[in-house]
Scaffold this active site. Structure first.
Site, mmCIF file in Angstrom:
data_model
loop_
_atom_site.group_PDB
_atom_site.id
_atom_site.type_symbol
_atom_site.label_atom_id
_atom_site.label_comp_id
_atom_site.label_asym_id
_atom_site.label_seq_id
_atom_site.Cartn_x
_atom_site.Cartn_y
_atom_site.Cartn_z
ATOM 1 C CG ASP A 71 55.532 8.380 19.340
ATOM 2 O OD1 ASP A 71 55.413 8.901 20.469
ATOM 3 O OD2 ASP A 71 54.798 7.452 18.947
ATOM 4 C CG ASN A 104 50.653 14.972 22.239
ATOM 5 O OD1 ASN A 104 51.485 15.295 21.381
ATOM 6 N ND2 ASN A 104 50.272 13.715 22.392
#
Ligand code: IPE
Ligand code: IPE
Ligand code: MG
Length: 241
Positions: A14, A62
């Site tokens: 991330d 996502n």
């Protein structure tokens, strides 16, 4: 690099967007820098003979929720990675596999993924799992549906459903439980990653964004793991008296 008994490392990569933002660059620049971290971490883990490394590259959320321009860029990067890394994967004896709803990805990406999987299928060093269009709840619900199909078809008895049996219906039945779950960019959440497999994973969170996570940082995470006392619901020897 010492593994301290770790068999399976899973990484929530991330912070690519933040890394780029801090430098006044577009998010895509962060994703590109993230690929360099992937290459370095994969190579170091393979050289250290880590059996399994799972990388969360794209969640179902996502894929579904980010702007199409960003998703399209991620697909271009992924396709390029799958082609360009073939020599490095072969050199390091890495077997590349994937988990997630792969069929929903663009056909050209799926084709390069299948080619790289086929090319590396007989490598017997580290298994590198790319989680692509992956969600932990999706994995468990996909397993439940396939079990239900087999019950209806008379192939299995519903009374035989237990944890071991459900595990055989997951995307990769051979994947061992995660020992060490690493998350970069300081977040303290699991974001739908390998929910079944992380039940007793040790968690390591670092404030560094993924493009800054390299060899010294994976070594640090493994050293932190070595200091953990895993109990799996039981007691340590010294606690039984
Ligand atoms: C992780 O970085 C990579 C993917 C999710 C594909 P992010 O893109 O989530 O970066 P941040 O969290 O916005 O900084
Ligand atoms: C998790 O990161 C997914 C990947 C690293 C591929 P996100 O950036 O999507 O997670 P949230 O939205 O912060 O929970
Ligand atoms: Mg993020």
């Amino acid at each position: 690099m010492e593994l301290f008994g770790v068999r399976h490392v899973a990484v929530i990569m991330d912070g690519n967007g933040r890394w780029a933002g801090e430098r006044g660059e577009a998010r895509t620049r962060g994703h590109r820098a993230g690929v360099d971290s992937v290459r370095e971490v994969v190579t170091e883990c393979a050289r250290a003979d880590l059996p399994w490394l799972s990388l969360y590259a794209l969640s179902t959320e996502n894929y579904r929720s980010r702007p199409w321009t960003e998703v399209r860029y991620l697909m271009v990067l992924l396709k390029r990675f799958l082609v360009d890394e073939r020599p490095t994967l072969m050199e390091n004896n890495v077997r590349l596999t994937s988990v997630g709803r792969i069929a929903e990805l663009p056909a050209k990406v799926v084709a390069e993924l299948r080619r790289t999987e086929a090319l590396t299928a007989n490598n017997n060093g580290m298994t590198l799992v790319l989680a692509l269009n992956y969600g932990g709840r999706g994995e468990i619900s996909d397993a439940a549906r396939r079990i239900a199909d087999d019950v209806v078809a008379g192939l299995v008895e519903s009374s035989s459903i237990d944890e071991a049996m459900l595990g055989k219906y997951l995307y990769d039945p051979a994947m061992p439980d995660v020992d060490l779950l690493i998350r970069t960019a300081g977040e303290l959440r699991v974001s739908n990653f390998l929910l079944w497999q992380i039940s007793y994973a040790e968690i390591f969170s670092t404030p560094l964004c993924w493009p800054d996570f390299r060899k010294p940082q994976i070594e640090e995470a493994l050293r932190a793991f070595a200091l953990r006392r895993r109990k799996f619901g039981g007691l340590l020897a010294k606690e039984t008296t």
